[in-house]
Motif scaffolding. Structure first.
Motif, mmCIF file in Angstrom:
data_model
loop_
_atom_site.group_PDB
_atom_site.id
_atom_site.type_symbol
_atom_site.label_atom_id
_atom_site.label_comp_id
_atom_site.label_asym_id
_atom_site.label_seq_id
_atom_site.Cartn_x
_atom_site.Cartn_y
_atom_site.Cartn_z
ATOM 1 N N ARG A 73 5.238 9.051 -12.042
ATOM 2 C CA ARG A 73 5.856 7.731 -12.192
ATOM 3 C C ARG A 73 7.281 7.847 -12.720
ATOM 4 O O ARG A 73 8.177 7.127 -12.267
ATOM 5 N N VAL A 114 1.445 2.871 -3.501
ATOM 6 C CA VAL A 114 0.172 3.210 -4.152
ATOM 7 C C VAL A 114 -0.463 4.426 -3.489
ATOM 8 O O VAL A 114 -0.846 5.400 -4.155
ATOM 9 N N ARG A 120 -0.782 8.865 -4.466
ATOM 10 C CA ARG A 120 -2.075 9.558 -4.486
ATOM 11 C C ARG A 120 -2.154 10.685 -3.461
ATOM 12 O O ARG A 120 -3.176 11.368 -3.370
ATOM 13 N N ALA A 124 0.808 -1.221 0.000
ATOM 14 C CA ALA A 124 0.000 0.000 0.000
ATOM 15 C C ALA A 124 0.839 1.267 0.000
ATOM 16 O O ALA A 124 0.382 2.306 -0.504
#
Length: 407
Positions: free
Chosen positions: A201, A63, A67, A60
């Motif tokens: 990214r 990810v 965000r 997690a």
């Protein structure tokens, strides 16, 4: 800038949030083992629950970190910590639940707050002047190693002296308190444009050598912690020495972090500092594997601990050089996942080797893995350093925020 100048109201409030939010994380694996150890096959189940918790963190962190809104991170931090508090509290209230339910709660407790450490580090560096970033991150490291040194004793005392569920309930309470403390801090740390999608990214992938070196450092920590009891038995030393020796490693790390922060900068580029420090820690762990005396093992581990924290600090400072400000929290979160993966890889390798070789040999194989990762990371970072000017120029032409030069 001295450590005394960090004693401002925002930094002290940040410290309170960090302690209440990170102590539950430090307690988690051992608390999960104690929670179910009296069941049939309890130790195996405890290991599975701890693995589920760590897996939630590793998966997690990158990810959720990507965000994170750098300008308004508070709602995401509140949500993540609230999920973690719910997971810990659920485990404490239902210790006799089905193993699948416990594993789901452990996964939830690890997943929810996974991006919080990276966000809090980014927030901390925004609360101090640029010239004080090294001291601030050193102070964070001192607090972290202090928490990791205190957590096993606190968890064991509560689980054996009161009830196995109490540590989990305390973890839920502390995590909830950290949620309340967030309103004492700014809502975010960057007023610059938030990078999105492919730009984020690309920025994170470009920093892969830094993550590899971070994973290498935690591989050594796994070896020191997980193989030490078996090594002591091999040497004919009482296994009860494992606790004091590991405490010495943690205390040495806290001292090393403090000393590193006494200076604003150290000789040589951060890449060279990190390479030298990681290899020196590897040498210390290797010496602990081959020396036959308790005192000698203690000296080797304390020396390795003294250098472990500065090695970690140089990695996080290097991220500030290669990532734009709005991507720092994501970068720290990816680093969090990378070092967790390094710890898991070191522990898995050592656990497998212990079935076929002596503990000292297993440690030396793990040191070899660390050296290999270090060489790969150092080679990649050298290439990254050479490409940095061209990358910065290309990003400027495409309106991507340039990398910070601080550190």
């Amino acid at each position: 800038m001295s450590y005394r100048e960090l004693a401002t109201r925002p930094v002290l409030a940040w410290s309170a949030v960090m302690v209440t939010g990170r102590l539950p994380v430090a307690m988690a694996p051992l608390a999960l083992v104690f929670l179910v150890r009296e069941r049939p096959g309890g130790y195996t189940l405890g290991a599975v629950l701890a693995a589920a918790y760590v897996l939630g963190e590793i998966l997690a962190a990158p990810v959720l970190g990507m965000r994170m809104n750098a300008g308004r991170a508070r709602p995401q931090l509140v949500a993540g910590l609230a999920v973690g508090a719910a997971g810990f509290t659920g485990l404490g209230l239902a210790p006799d639940a089905h193993p699948v339910v416990l594993a789901a709660l452990a996964l939830l407790a690890g997943t929810g707050p996974a991006a919080v450490p990276g966000a809090l580090r980014a927030l901390l560096t925004s609360l101090v002047p640029e010239r004080a970033v090294t001291q601030a991150m050193s102070a964070e490291s001192v607090l972290t190693f202090g928490l990791w040194a205190a957590a096993p004793a606190l968890t064991t005392g509560l689980a054996l002296g009161v009830d196995p569920a109490v540590p989990l309930l305390l973890q839920g309470l502390l995590t909830g308190l950290s949620v309340a403390g967030l309103w004492l801090l700014p809502a975010g740390w960057s007023a610059e444009a938030q990078e999105k999608g492919a730009s984020m990214r690309r920025a994170l992938l470009r920093a892969w050598p830094v993550y590899v070196l971070g994973a290498a450092g935690l591989t050594l920590l796994a070896l020191a912690e997980l193989v030490l009891p078996a090594l002591l038995e091999q040497r004919g030393i009482g296994i009860g020495w494992a606790g004091p020796l590991l405490a010495g490693f943690s205390i040495g790390s806290a001292v090393g972090a403090f000393v590193y922060g006494l200076r604003g900068s150290w000789p040589g580029p951060l890449a060279v500092q990190s390479l030298v420090l990681v290899l020196a820690v590897a040498a210390g762990v290797a010496l602990a594997a081959v020396l036959p005396w308790t005192a000698a093992i203690a000296v080797a581990l304390v020396a390795a601990g003294l250098l472990q924290a500065p090695a970690s600090l140089t990695r996080n400072l290097a991220l500030r050089q290669v990532l734009p400000p709005s991507a720092l929290a994501a970068g720290y979160s990816v680093m969090y996942a990378a070092v967790g993966a390094g710890y898991a890889a070191g522990g898995s390798l050592a656990g497998g080797l212990l079935k076929v070789v002596a503990p000292s040999t297993a440690i030396l194989w793990g040191v070899g893995l660390t050296v290999l990762l270090t060489v790969i990371g150092a080679a990649g970072e050298r290439r990254l350093t050479r490409r940095a000017p061209d990358v910065a120029e290309r990003e400027a032409r495409t309106d991507v925020a340039p990398a910070r030069s601080g550190g």
